[in-house]
Scaffold this motif. Sequence first.
Motif, PDB file in Angstrom:
ATOM      1  N   LYS A  27       0.824  -1.209   0.000  1.00  0.00           N
ATOM      2  CA  LYS A  27       0.000   0.000   0.000  1.00  0.00           C
ATOM      3  C   LYS A  27       0.860   1.261   0.000  1.00  0.00           C
ATOM      4  O   LYS A  27       0.558   2.234  -0.688  1.00  0.00           O
ATOM      5  N   ALA A  28       1.928   1.250   0.788  1.00  0.00           N
ATOM      6  CA  ALA A  28       2.808   2.417   0.848  1.00  0.00           C
ATOM      7  C   ALA A  28       3.424   2.687  -0.519  1.00  0.00           C
ATOM      8  O   ALA A  28       3.423   3.829  -0.999  1.00  0.00           O
ATOM      9  N   ARG A  79       0.673   3.967  -2.954  1.00  0.00           N
ATOM     10  CA  ARG A  79       0.256   5.350  -2.687  1.00  0.00           C
ATOM     11  C   ARG A  79       1.281   6.351  -3.207  1.00  0.00           C
ATOM     12  O   ARG A  79       0.925   7.377  -3.784  1.00  0.00           O
ATOM     13  N   THR A 109      10.079   0.766   0.923  1.00  0.00           N
ATOM     14  CA  THR A 109       9.159   0.662   2.051  1.00  0.00           C
ATOM     15  C   THR A 109       9.342  -0.714   2.697  1.00  0.00           C
ATOM     16  O   THR A 109       9.257  -1.728   2.020  1.00  0.00           O
ATOM     17  N   TYR A 147       1.906  10.317   2.548  1.00  0.00           N
ATOM     18  CA  TYR A 147       1.097   9.297   1.879  1.00  0.00           C
ATOM     19  C   TYR A 147       0.945   8.020   2.695  1.00  0.00           C
ATOM     20  O   TYR A 147      -0.030   7.293   2.533  1.00  0.00           O
ATOM     21  N   VAL A 148       1.898   7.723   3.562  1.00  0.00           N
ATOM     22  CA  VAL A 148       1.902   6.417   4.235  1.00  0.00           C
ATOM     23  C   VAL A 148       1.490   6.447   5.697  1.00  0.00           C
ATOM     24  O   VAL A 148       1.156   5.413   6.262  1.00  0.00           O
ATOM     25  N   ILE A 176      -1.919   4.763   6.675  1.00  0.00           N
ATOM     26  CA  ILE A 176      -2.255   3.415   6.207  1.00  0.00           C
ATOM     27  C   ILE A 176      -2.716   2.604   7.416  1.00  0.00           C
ATOM     28  O   ILE A 176      -2.075   2.641   8.474  1.00  0.00           O
TER      29      ILE A 176
END
Length: 194
Positions: free
Chosen positions: A54-55, A58, A75, A100-101, A104
Amino acid sequence: MTIIRMALVALLASLLYGCATPVLLAGAAGGGTMAAHDRRTAGSQIDDQVIEMKAFARMQKDAALAKSENAHINTVSYNGVLLLTGEARTAELRRRAEEYVVNIPKVRKVHNEIRVAEPAKIGSRSRDSWITTKVKTKLLANKAIDGTRIKVVTESGTVYLMGLITRGEANLATSIASETSGVKRIVRAFEYLD
């Protein structure tokens, strides 16, 4: 897939996508052995893989961060602690990557170790992969510590160590890493059990 094929895929991925991947080389031969020794639950291990994906996804949605001439960011998640390493051309890109992360799901903490610098070239990444392999091999060979419980990431000669371990294990792992050629600096991102 044979072990040799898996190792080659892991090595190629490490050269193309980041320096954390060589740990797969150690795990490719052992299969489920590393997972069995891991102090994280199976659910946490899966959560960490999802966090990493996801990181990355994104950050790739940001056109500036997605360009290789602007940033090279790795990441790595361990027990909900997300480590960002690599380079970004500007402090603004570094800040945006973290932004952005940070939200999460299941990310408990972010270590933003992204350097403001020109993205590393393939030669530097290869050296980092080799350092990671050497440190991980030494950890796995040392009978006084369970090296499968420590995640090793190298970026520009800096070795990042992660895991759920005791302070004694952390000190031994740090000592082992510091005695490895090519290591310039060590950053401990451990969670301690004691």
